[in-house]
Design an enzyme around this catalytic site. Structure first.
Site, PDB file in Angstrom:
ATOM      1  N   ASN A  11     -74.633   7.151 -30.777  1.00  0.00           N
ATOM      2  CA  ASN A  11     -73.860   7.267 -32.153  1.00  0.00           C
ATOM      3  C   ASN A  11     -72.618   6.864 -32.027  1.00  0.00           C
ATOM      4  OD1 ASN A  11     -72.838   8.220 -34.419  1.00  0.00           O
ATOM      5  ND2 ASN A  11     -73.136  10.388 -33.879  1.00  0.00           N
ATOM      6  N   LYS A  13     -70.481   6.550 -34.300  1.00  0.00           N
ATOM      7  CA  LYS A  13     -69.372   7.213 -35.405  1.00  0.00           C
ATOM      8  C   LYS A  13     -68.920   6.142 -35.972  1.00  0.00           C
ATOM      9  CE  LYS A  13     -69.868  11.231 -32.424  1.00  0.00           C
ATOM     10  NZ  LYS A  13     -69.190  12.580 -31.974  1.00  0.00           N
ATOM     11  N   HIS A  97     -75.267  15.783 -39.066  1.00  0.00           N
ATOM     12  CA  HIS A  97     -74.358  15.685 -37.690  1.00  0.00           C
ATOM     13  C   HIS A  97     -73.336  16.891 -38.083  1.00  0.00           C
ATOM     14  CE1 HIS A  97     -71.520  14.616 -34.680  1.00  0.00           C
ATOM     15  NE2 HIS A  97     -72.495  13.852 -34.276  1.00  0.00           N
ATOM     16  N   GLU A  99     -70.402  16.761 -37.693  1.00  0.00           N
ATOM     17  CA  GLU A  99     -69.048  16.199 -38.323  1.00  0.00           C
ATOM     18  C   GLU A  99     -69.353  16.158 -39.647  1.00  0.00           C
ATOM     19  OE1 GLU A  99     -69.055  12.862 -35.565  1.00  0.00           O
ATOM     20  OE2 GLU A  99     -68.340  14.079 -34.200  1.00  0.00           O
ATOM     21  N   GLU A 169     -76.730  19.683 -30.811  1.00  0.00           N
ATOM     22  CA  GLU A 169     -75.362  19.194 -30.549  1.00  0.00           C
ATOM     23  C   GLU A 169     -74.285  20.590 -30.633  1.00  0.00           C
ATOM     24  OE1 GLU A 169     -75.283  14.754 -30.542  1.00  0.00           O
ATOM     25  OE2 GLU A 169     -74.667  15.515 -32.770  1.00  0.00           O
ATOM     26  N   GLY A 175     -67.228  15.663 -27.919  1.00  0.00           N
ATOM     27  CA  GLY A 175     -66.134  15.073 -27.809  1.00  0.00           C
ATOM     28  C   GLY A 175     -65.087  15.756 -27.114  1.00  0.00           C
ATOM     29  N   SER A 215     -70.810  15.523 -25.017  1.00  0.00           N
ATOM     30  CA  SER A 215     -70.288  15.074 -23.737  1.00  0.00           C
ATOM     31  C   SER A 215     -71.133  14.627 -22.767  1.00  0.00           C
ATOM     32  CB  SER A 215     -69.145  16.216 -23.382  1.00  0.00           C
ATOM     33  OG  SER A 215     -68.207  16.542 -24.247  1.00  0.00           O
TER      34      SER A 215
HETATM   35  P1  13P Z   1     -69.852  12.873 -27.669  1.00  0.00           P
HETATM   36  O1  13P Z   1     -70.964  12.294 -26.613  1.00  0.00           O
HETATM   37  O2  13P Z   1     -68.730  12.103 -27.532  1.00  0.00           O
HETATM   38  O3  13P Z   1     -69.321  14.265 -27.223  1.00  0.00           O
HETATM   39  O4  13P Z   1     -70.529  13.164 -29.143  1.00  0.00           O
HETATM   40  C1  13P Z   1     -71.593  13.446 -29.123  1.00  0.00           C
HETATM   41  C2  13P Z   1     -72.282  13.349 -30.509  1.00  0.00           C
HETATM   42  O5  13P Z   1     -71.757  13.998 -31.513  1.00  0.00           O
HETATM   43  C3  13P Z   1     -73.486  12.470 -30.588  1.00  0.00           C
HETATM   44  O6  13P Z   1     -73.956  12.513 -32.116  1.00  0.00           O
END
Ligand code: 13P
Length: 255
Positions: A11, A13, A97, A99, A169, A175, A215
Site C-alpha cells: 500500500n 498510500k 483502511h 486512515e 491492521e 506506521g 509495521s
Molecule cells: P505500515 O507498514 O507503514 O505500518 O502500514 C501498514 C498499512 O497501513 C498498510 O495498509
C-alpha cells in the site's frame, strides 16, 4: 505449512509521483519475475494506476485501488468509481483502511456500501479492520474488530473465497514500528475467521485470506507469516522500497 495461498500487498498510500511509481513498478517487475507461490498486489495512488498498469500488464503482479466511492458516477468531486478503477486495470480495492476511518471519518456504513459496490462490479475488496490502542488496552479489541467485520460484510453474498480479502491492521501498529506480536496477530486472525464463519459458513471462512498489516518489514515478516491464520501482509512503509518489499515476498514464498 499454510494451506492458503499467501497474498502480499504493497500500500503506497499518498507516496510516489507518477514517475516515481513507474520506476518502482519497473523494479518490481524485474525482481519478482520468478515468484510462483504468492499473490502480489500493489496499491498505488489513483493518479499512478494507469502508468503502473502499463508496466505490470505482462507480469503476475496485480493492482489495487486504495479507496473508491460507492456510486457509479456523479457529482462527487475528488472521488473515483469502481468502474474507473476496473477500466484502469485494478483487480482489488482496499476498503475501510484505518486512515480512511480515522483521518477521514469513514463509517462502518460507508465501508459497507463500498464493499457491496466492489462485489457488484467484480472488484475484490481488501476489507481493513483493526482496533486502536485505547480499544485494545480497554479490552475491546474483539468488540471493535467483530463489529467492523460484520458491518463491512452486511448483505454480501459470497460465492467464492477468492472474492474477498480481509486485512487485520491494528491502528497502533500502523506506521509506528511496533508490530503486533505473532501471538497477537494469530489470536486476532482466528477471531476474525470465526466471525467470517458466522457471517458466511465455515468452509468459506477456512479459505479466506486474512492479511496482517502494521509495521511489517523484512526483519519481522517470517515470524508473522508463519502463523497458521496469517495469510499474507498488507505493507505500507516497507513497500515503498522495492528491495524491502521483494525481500518480504521472497520470505512469503517459503510458506
Ligand atoms: P505500515 O507498514 O507503514 O505500518 O502500514 C501498514 C498499512 O497501513 C498498510 O495498509
Amino acid at each position: 505449512m499454510n494451506k492458503r495461498r499467501l497474498i502480499i500487498g504493497g500500500n503506497w498510500k499518498m507516496f510516489k509521483t507518477p514517475s516515481e511509481a513507474v520506476s518502482a513498478a519497473k523494479a518490481l517487475k524485474v525482481k519478482l519475475v520468478n515468484i510462483e507461490h504468492v499473490d502480489v498486489v500493489v496499491c498505488p495512488p489513483a493518479i499512478d494506476i494507469v502508468s503502473v498498469r502499463e508496466i505490470l500488464k505482462e507480469s503476475s503482479i496485480k493492482i489495487a485501488g486504495q479507496n473508491m466511492h460507492w456510486e457509479n458516477e456523479g457529482a462527487y468531486t475528488g472521488e473515483v468509481s469502481a468502474g474507473m478503477l476496473i477500466d484502469s486495470g485494478c483487480e482489488y480495492i482496499i476498503i475501510g483502511h484505518s486512515e480512511r476511518r480515522h483521518v477521514f471519518g469513514e463509517t462502518d456504513g460507508e465501508v459497507n456500501k463500498k464493499v457491496l459496490k466492489a462485489f457488484a462490479t467484480g472488484l475484490k475488496p481488501i476489507l481493513c479492520v483493526g482496533e486502536t490502542l485505547d480499544e485494545r488496552n480497554s479490552g475491546h479489541t474483539e468488540d471493535v474488530v467483530g463489529r467492523q467485520v460484520r458491518a463491512g460484510l452486511a448483505g454480501v453474498v459470497l460465492s467464492s473465497p477468492q472474492q474477498l480479502v480481509i486485512a487485520y491492521e491494528p491502528v497502533w501498529a500502523i506506521g509506528t514500528g511496533v508490530n503486533a506480536t505473532p501471538e497477537q496477530a494469530e489470536e486476532a486472525h482466528c477471531f476474525i475467521r470465526k466471525i467470517v464463519a458466522d457471517v458466511f459458513d465455515s468452509s468459506l471462512a477456512d479459505e479466506i485470506c486474512i492479511q496482517y498489516g502494521g509495521s511489517v518489514k523484512p526483519a519481522n515478516a517470517e515470524e508473522l507469516l508463519k502463523n497458521k491464520n496469517v495469510d499474507g501482509a498488507l505493507i505500507g512503509g516497507a513497500s515503498l522500497d522495492p528491495e524491502d518489499f521483494c525481500s518480504i515476498i521472497k520470505i512469503a514464498e517459503k510458506f
